[in-house]
Design a protein around this motif. Structure first.
Motif, PDB file in Angstrom:
ATOM      1  N   PRO A   9       0.831  -1.209   0.000  1.00  0.00           N
ATOM      2  CA  PRO A   9       0.000   0.000   0.000  1.00  0.00           C
ATOM      3  C   PRO A   9       0.869   1.264   0.000  1.00  0.00           C
ATOM      4  N   PRO A  10       0.383   2.329  -0.626  1.00  0.00           N
ATOM      5  CA  PRO A  10       1.138   3.585  -0.584  1.00  0.00           C
ATOM      6  C   PRO A  10       1.226   4.102   0.843  1.00  0.00           C
ATOM      7  N   VAL A  11       2.225   4.909   1.096  1.00  0.00           N
ATOM      8  CA  VAL A  11       2.420   5.465   2.431  1.00  0.00           C
ATOM      9  C   VAL A  11       1.296   6.443   2.780  1.00  0.00           C
ATOM     10  N   THR A  12       0.707   7.052   1.774  1.00  0.00           N
ATOM     11  CA  THR A  12      -0.457   7.920   1.960  1.00  0.00           C
ATOM     12  C   THR A  12      -1.203   8.028   0.641  1.00  0.00           C
ATOM     13  N   THR A  13      -2.488   8.306   0.729  1.00  0.00           N
ATOM     14  CA  THR A  13      -3.291   8.503  -0.477  1.00  0.00           C
ATOM     15  C   THR A  13      -3.898   9.898  -0.508  1.00  0.00           C
ATOM     16  N   GLU A  14      -3.585  10.705   0.493  1.00  0.00           N
ATOM     17  CA  GLU A  14      -4.186  12.032   0.583  1.00  0.00           C
ATOM     18  C   GLU A  14      -3.124  13.108   0.707  1.00  0.00           C
ATOM     19  N   VAL A  15      -3.501  14.326   0.374  1.00  0.00           N
ATOM     20  CA  VAL A  15      -2.628  15.476   0.579  1.00  0.00           C
ATOM     21  C   VAL A  15      -2.777  15.913   2.029  1.00  0.00           C
ATOM     22  N   HIS A  16      -1.641  16.151   2.670  1.00  0.00           N
ATOM     23  CA  HIS A  16      -1.641  16.541   4.080  1.00  0.00           C
ATOM     24  C   HIS A  16      -1.391  18.038   4.203  1.00  0.00           C
ATOM     25  N   ASN A  18      -1.034  19.594   6.894  1.00  0.00           N
ATOM     26  CA  ASN A  18      -0.539  19.663   8.267  1.00  0.00           C
ATOM     27  C   ASN A  18       0.766  18.872   8.299  1.00  0.00           C
ATOM     28  N   SER A  19       1.458  18.925   9.400  1.00  0.00           N
ATOM     29  CA  SER A  19       2.655  18.109   9.549  1.00  0.00           C
ATOM     30  C   SER A  19       2.233  16.703   9.956  1.00  0.00           C
ATOM     31  N   TRP A  20       2.978  15.707   9.465  1.00  0.00           N
ATOM     32  CA  TRP A  20       2.589  14.324   9.685  1.00  0.00           C
ATOM     33  C   TRP A  20       3.814  13.417   9.593  1.00  0.00           C
ATOM     34  N   SER A  21       3.629  12.135   9.855  1.00  0.00           N
ATOM     35  CA  SER A  21       4.713  11.159   9.789  1.00  0.00           C
ATOM     36  C   SER A  21       4.365  10.054   8.804  1.00  0.00           C
ATOM     37  N   ALA A  22       5.373   9.626   8.037  1.00  0.00           N
ATOM     38  CA  ALA A  22       5.223   8.538   7.072  1.00  0.00           C
ATOM     39  C   ALA A  22       6.034   7.341   7.558  1.00  0.00           C
ATOM     40  N   ASN A  23       5.382   6.209   7.712  1.00  0.00           N
ATOM     41  CA  ASN A  23       6.023   4.991   8.190  1.00  0.00           C
ATOM     42  C   ASN A  23       6.678   4.253   7.023  1.00  0.00           C
ATOM     43  N   LEU A  24       8.006   4.329   6.965  1.00  0.00           N
ATOM     44  CA  LEU A  24       8.781   3.644   5.926  1.00  0.00           C
ATOM     45  C   LEU A  24       9.679   2.579   6.555  1.00  0.00           C
ATOM     46  N   GLU A  25       9.199   1.970   7.624  1.00  0.00           N
ATOM     47  CA  GLU A  25      10.028   0.964   8.298  1.00  0.00           C
ATOM     48  C   GLU A  25       9.318  -0.370   8.487  1.00  0.00           C
ATOM     49  N   THR A  26       8.402  -0.691   7.582  1.00  0.00           N
ATOM     50  CA  THR A  26       7.749  -2.006   7.626  1.00  0.00           C
ATOM     51  C   THR A  26       8.725  -3.069   7.117  1.00  0.00           C
ATOM     52  N   PRO A  27       8.424  -4.337   7.301  1.00  0.00           N
ATOM     53  CA  PRO A  27       9.295  -5.388   6.751  1.00  0.00           C
ATOM     54  C   PRO A  27       9.487  -5.264   5.231  1.00  0.00           C
ATOM     55  N   GLU A  28       8.436  -4.837   4.524  1.00  0.00           N
ATOM     56  CA  GLU A  28       8.557  -4.650   3.072  1.00  0.00           C
ATOM     57  C   GLU A  28       9.562  -3.550   2.737  1.00  0.00           C
ATOM     58  N   HIS A  29       9.555  -2.492   3.533  1.00  0.00           N
ATOM     59  CA  HIS A  29      10.522  -1.413   3.325  1.00  0.00           C
ATOM     60  C   HIS A  29      11.941  -1.887   3.617  1.00  0.00           C
ATOM     61  N   MET A  35      11.931   1.194  -2.844  1.00  0.00           N
ATOM     62  CA  MET A  35      10.563   1.547  -2.466  1.00  0.00           C
ATOM     63  C   MET A  35      10.570   2.633  -1.392  1.00  0.00           C
ATOM     64  N   VAL A  36      11.536   2.574  -0.483  1.00  0.00           N
ATOM     65  CA  VAL A  36      11.647   3.596   0.556  1.00  0.00           C
ATOM     66  C   VAL A  36      11.811   4.959  -0.096  1.00  0.00           C
ATOM     67  N   VAL A  37      12.714   5.058  -1.061  1.00  0.00           N
ATOM     68  CA  VAL A  37      12.963   6.326  -1.753  1.00  0.00           C
ATOM     69  C   VAL A  37      11.705   6.766  -2.498  1.00  0.00           C
ATOM     70  N   ASP A  38      11.090   5.862  -3.248  1.00  0.00           N
ATOM     71  CA  ASP A  38       9.883   6.205  -4.017  1.00  0.00           C
ATOM     72  C   ASP A  38       8.755   6.691  -3.110  1.00  0.00           C
ATOM     73  N   GLN A  39       8.539   5.996  -1.998  1.00  0.00           N
ATOM     74  CA  GLN A  39       7.445   6.391  -1.113  1.00  0.00           C
ATOM     75  C   GLN A  39       7.792   7.643  -0.311  1.00  0.00           C
ATOM     76  N   ALA A  40       9.064   7.870  -0.045  1.00  0.00           N
ATOM     77  CA  ALA A  40       9.465   9.120   0.617  1.00  0.00           C
ATOM     78  C   ALA A  40       9.183  10.306  -0.296  1.00  0.00           C
ATOM     79  N   ILE A  41       9.521  10.175  -1.570  1.00  0.00           N
ATOM     80  CA  ILE A  41       9.233  11.245  -2.535  1.00  0.00           C
ATOM     81  C   ILE A  41       7.735  11.484  -2.615  1.00  0.00           C
ATOM     82  N   ASP A  42       6.951  10.419  -2.655  1.00  0.00           N
ATOM     83  CA  ASP A  42       5.493  10.545  -2.693  1.00  0.00           C
ATOM     84  C   ASP A  42       4.975  11.252  -1.445  1.00  0.00           C
ATOM     85  N   ALA A  43       5.533  10.923  -0.285  1.00  0.00           N
ATOM     86  CA  ALA A  43       5.103  11.558   0.964  1.00  0.00           C
ATOM     87  C   ALA A  43       5.384  13.055   0.939  1.00  0.00           C
ATOM     88  N   VAL A  44       6.538  13.439   0.443  1.00  0.00           N
ATOM     89  CA  VAL A  44       6.869  14.868   0.364  1.00  0.00           C
ATOM     90  C   VAL A  44       5.953  15.558  -0.634  1.00  0.00           C
TER      91      VAL A  44
END
Length: 101
Positions: A9-16, A18-29, A35-44
């Motif tokens: 699943p994506p780290v988020t599906t909505e625009v934030h 506000n300030s928030w945290s993205a969990n990029l430390e699952t076993p898949e990550h 994927m960590v880099v791709d989802q970090a860019i998406d989070a930003v």
């Protein structure tokens, strides 16, 4: 064994707006640093100007400066600022990315 990105699943599906945290430390990550880099860019991308996202990355990849900072700076240039916050008790790392413009 690497997992295809579309299976996670994506780290988020909505625009934030506000300030928030993205969990990029699952076993898949842990298994897929790309994927960590791709989802970090998406989070930003999904963080509005004037806010920040805390990228919480897996300990297996080491300090985020070694693999994450350059791709973020390439993607966003001077519209972001990066701040290393801390290493978590579990070994993961927190990087705060401020959306400047």
């Amino acid at each position: 064994m690497s997992h295809p990105h579309e299976d996670v699943p994506p780290v988020t599906t909505e625009v934030h707006d506000n300030s928030w945290s993205a969990n990029l430390e699952t076993p898949e990550h842990a298994e897929d640093p790309e994927m960590v880099v791709d989802q970090a860019i998406d989070a930003v991308e999904k963080t509005t100007v004037g806010n920040h996202v805390n990228l919480v990355s897996h300990a297996d990849h080491g300090h985020p400066e070694t693999y994450l900072y350059d791709p973020l700076e390439e993607a966003f240039g001077d519209t972001i600022s990066l701040e290393y916050v801390q290493q978590c008790g579990c070994g993961g790392h927190v990087t705060r990315v401020h959306r400047e413009a």
